[in-house]
Design an enzyme around this catalytic site. Structure first.
Site, PDB file in Angstrom:
ATOM      1  N   TYR A   4      -2.130 -22.543   1.310  1.00  0.00           N
ATOM      2  CA  TYR A   4      -1.969 -21.491   0.313  1.00  0.00           C
ATOM      3  C   TYR A   4      -3.348 -21.032  -0.107  1.00  0.00           C
ATOM      4  O   TYR A   4      -4.199 -21.851  -0.460  1.00  0.00           O
ATOM      5  CB  TYR A   4      -1.207 -22.041  -0.897  1.00  0.00           C
ATOM      6  CG  TYR A   4      -0.990 -21.040  -2.014  1.00  0.00           C
ATOM      7  CD1 TYR A   4      -0.105 -19.972  -1.863  1.00  0.00           C
ATOM      8  CD2 TYR A   4      -1.668 -21.167  -3.228  1.00  0.00           C
ATOM      9  CE1 TYR A   4       0.099 -19.061  -2.889  1.00  0.00           C
ATOM     10  CE2 TYR A   4      -1.464 -20.259  -4.260  1.00  0.00           C
ATOM     11  CZ  TYR A   4      -0.585 -19.215  -4.089  1.00  0.00           C
ATOM     12  OH  TYR A   4      -0.380 -18.313  -5.110  1.00  0.00           O
TER      13      TYR A   4
ATOM     14  N   ASP B 160     -11.341 -23.090   2.191  1.00  0.00           N
ATOM     15  CA  ASP B 160     -10.777 -22.825   0.874  1.00  0.00           C
ATOM     16  C   ASP B 160     -10.829 -24.150   0.107  1.00  0.00           C
ATOM     17  O   ASP B 160     -10.010 -25.041   0.315  1.00  0.00           O
ATOM     18  CB  ASP B 160      -9.343 -22.311   1.001  1.00  0.00           C
ATOM     19  CG  ASP B 160      -8.741 -21.969  -0.363  1.00  0.00           C
ATOM     20  OD1 ASP B 160      -9.216 -22.537  -1.375  1.00  0.00           O
ATOM     21  OD2 ASP B 160      -7.805 -21.162  -0.418  1.00  0.00           O
TER      22      ASP B 160
ATOM     23  N   LYS C 288     -10.317 -23.443 -10.005  1.00  0.00           N
ATOM     24  CA  LYS C 288      -9.871 -24.655 -10.702  1.00  0.00           C
ATOM     25  C   LYS C 288     -11.023 -25.437 -11.358  1.00  0.00           C
ATOM     26  O   LYS C 288     -11.477 -25.060 -12.422  1.00  0.00           O
ATOM     27  CB  LYS C 288      -9.060 -25.530  -9.752  1.00  0.00           C
ATOM     28  CG  LYS C 288      -7.814 -24.761  -9.209  1.00  0.00           C
ATOM     29  CD  LYS C 288      -6.873 -25.648  -8.488  1.00  0.00           C
ATOM     30  CE  LYS C 288      -5.755 -24.903  -7.770  1.00  0.00           C
ATOM     31  NZ  LYS C 288      -4.650 -24.490  -8.599  1.00  0.00           N
TER      32      LYS C 288
HETATM   33  N1  HOZ Z   1      -1.913 -22.928  -6.572  1.00  0.00           N
HETATM   34  C1  HOZ Z   1      -1.582 -23.943  -7.489  1.00  0.00           C
HETATM   35  C2  HOZ Z   1      -1.238 -25.198  -6.780  1.00  0.00           C
HETATM   36  N2  HOZ Z   1      -0.385 -25.036  -5.709  1.00  0.00           N
HETATM   37  C3  HOZ Z   1      -0.520 -23.599  -8.415  1.00  0.00           C
HETATM   38  C4  HOZ Z   1      -0.933 -22.597  -9.382  1.00  0.00           C
HETATM   39  C5  HOZ Z   1       0.116 -21.586  -9.512  1.00  0.00           C
HETATM   40  O1  HOZ Z   1       0.513 -21.025  -8.486  1.00  0.00           O
HETATM   41  O2  HOZ Z   1       0.516 -21.380 -10.650  1.00  0.00           O
END
Ligand code: HOZ
Length: 424
Positions: free
Chosen positions: A142, A237, A265
């Site tokens: 992702y 990433d 983050k």
């Molecule tokens: N991308 C984050 C962990 N998979 C989650 C944050 C979100 O999409 O709110």
């Protein structure tokens, strides 16, 4: 009706799905999400006053736990000087210098406001630099919700069982090629079939959005070699792994030098921050020094920079911190594994550093298809049990558990007891 449930009912009337990001809605586990009122250390409290040991940690940023004094103090000080100027500040320079000093491949860095923005911008930089359009990504990884990356994406997209997203024109994904994680032959085939057209390969050096999936030995090295052979850029990433696996992120941990890296983050200490950086010759393509346009009113925001600087400074200076955190986390995940083994539950615990997850399927889990075999109904039972025991896990099989330096031995043991009682 609990206060959280009542808030959720209200929220659903005025916010899509009642939340500002899908994974928060607890949709796949069929439970109303908890509305959180405060956090301290490894604990959070919901609107009904119930206390939880937190294993989400804001989905990664809170590696020092909630309310770390150094971060809070820096933010309080910055707030008094002004919230935003839309102008250059000294803290941005200090932040860039700090990141360059911590992460091996970063020679220049640009601050943005989220991981999504970082990825979108890094891809534009890669295309601008190489003059090529195609990007290879991996199923289950992702990279935020930028159009081109919503192809077989992990995280909420995988949790909802979607192949992509409505509203993304075909034109935006026609140059996105999807490969299988840990399969170098598949990557080579794609590069061969699209010879001279691939600008970059983007990868989470540890997959952390299809559950946690580790790179097999040689996978990341193989990507580096393939990028060199086919004249494509390698983008790590590190939105999740950056400053988590160690002060220099996954690239230092595995000893691989990507051309570009994206962050989010942890870099913001809990504030909305992202960044992308890497080789100077590529980063010099970014406006105003070059023709690749990218901008942002709130980029490098003074309060966000103060939080990020304070957190990264602790991570850089307290040199024993990662060893201690990663050792404690390693023991914790091994014990969790034993509990599932003793219970005879089909499972696979994948973990590295302070990241891990339990898949409700036999292992090995080394890619999107393996992760997809998990028994999500069984995960839901486990999740509900743990929540009732005061253990706040990500409400999806396809997310990670994040441990922090604030997790005490006592709380880790309490969590293991809660897991044990699931099988009692
Ligand atoms: N991308 C984050 C962990 N998979 C989650 C944050 C979100 O999409 O709110």
């Amino acid at each position: 009706m609990s206060v959280s449930e009542a808030l959720f009912e209200r929220a659903k009337e005025c916010i899509p799905g009642g939340v500002n990001s899908p994974v928060r809605a607890f949709g796949s586990v069929g439970i109303a999400p908890r509305f959180i009122t405060r956090g301290n250390g490894d604990r959070i409290w919901d609107a009904d006053g119930k206390e939880y040991i937190d294993y989400i940690g804001s989905w990664g940023p809170m590696i020092l736990g909630h309310g770390h004094p150094a971060v809070l103090e820096a933010v309080e000080k910055a707030v008094k000087d002004g919230l935003s100027f839309g102008a250059a500040t000294q803290r941005e320079v200090e932040m860039a210098e700090l990141i360059c000093s911590m992460v091996p491949s970063i020679e220049m860095v640009r601050m943005v406001n989220s991981g999504t923005e970082a990825v979108m911008s890094a891809i534009r930089a890669a295309r601008g630099f190489t003059g090529k359009d195609k990007i290879i990504k991996f199923a289950g990884c992702y990279h935020g919700h930028t159009d081109a990356m919503l192809v077989k994406a992990g995280s909420g997209v995988m949790t909802q069982g979607l192949p992509g997203s409505a509203g993304v024109p075909e034109g935006c994904t026609k140059d996105t090629l999807s490969a299988t994680y840990n399969d170098l032959e598949n990557v080579r085939d794609l590069l061969e079939a699209n010879a001279g057209e691939v600008a970059a390969i983007i990868v989470e050096p540890v997959g952390a959005n299809m559950g946690v999936v580790l790179p097999e030995k040689g996978f990341l090295e193989g990507l580096r070699s393939l990028c060199d052979e086919y004249e494509a850029l390698l983008i790590f990433d590190e939105v999740i792994t950056g400053f988590r696996l160690g002060a220099g992120g996954a690239q230092e941990y595995f000893g691989i030098r990507p051309d570009l890296t994206t962050f989010g983050k942890i870099i913001g200490g809990g504030m909305p921050v992202g960044a992308y950086g890497g080789r100077k010759d590529i980063m010099k393509m970014i406006a105003p020094s070059g023709p690749v346009y990218q901008a942002g009113t709130l980029s490098g925001n003074p309060v966000a920079m103060a939080a990020g600087l304070a957190q990264l400074t602790v991570l850089k200076e307290e040199t024993a911190l990662y060893d201690k955190l990663n050792t404690a986390a390693g023991r914790f995940f091994d014990e969790l594994d034993q509990i599932f083994t003793q219970a005879g539950e089909p499972h696979c615990v994948n973990h590295i550093g302070s990241l891990g997850c339990v898949f409700f399927t036999e292992g090995p889990v080394k890619n999107y298809a393996d992760a997809g075999r998990s028994d999500t109904a069984r995960f839901t039972q486990y999740f509900a049990h743990m929540l009732a025991q005061g253990i706040y896990l990500a409400p999806s099989q396809f997310e990670a558990m994040f441990l922090s330096t604030a997790h005490t031995q006592e709380d880790l043991q309490r969590t293991l007891e809660a897991a044990r009682s699931f099988f009692a």
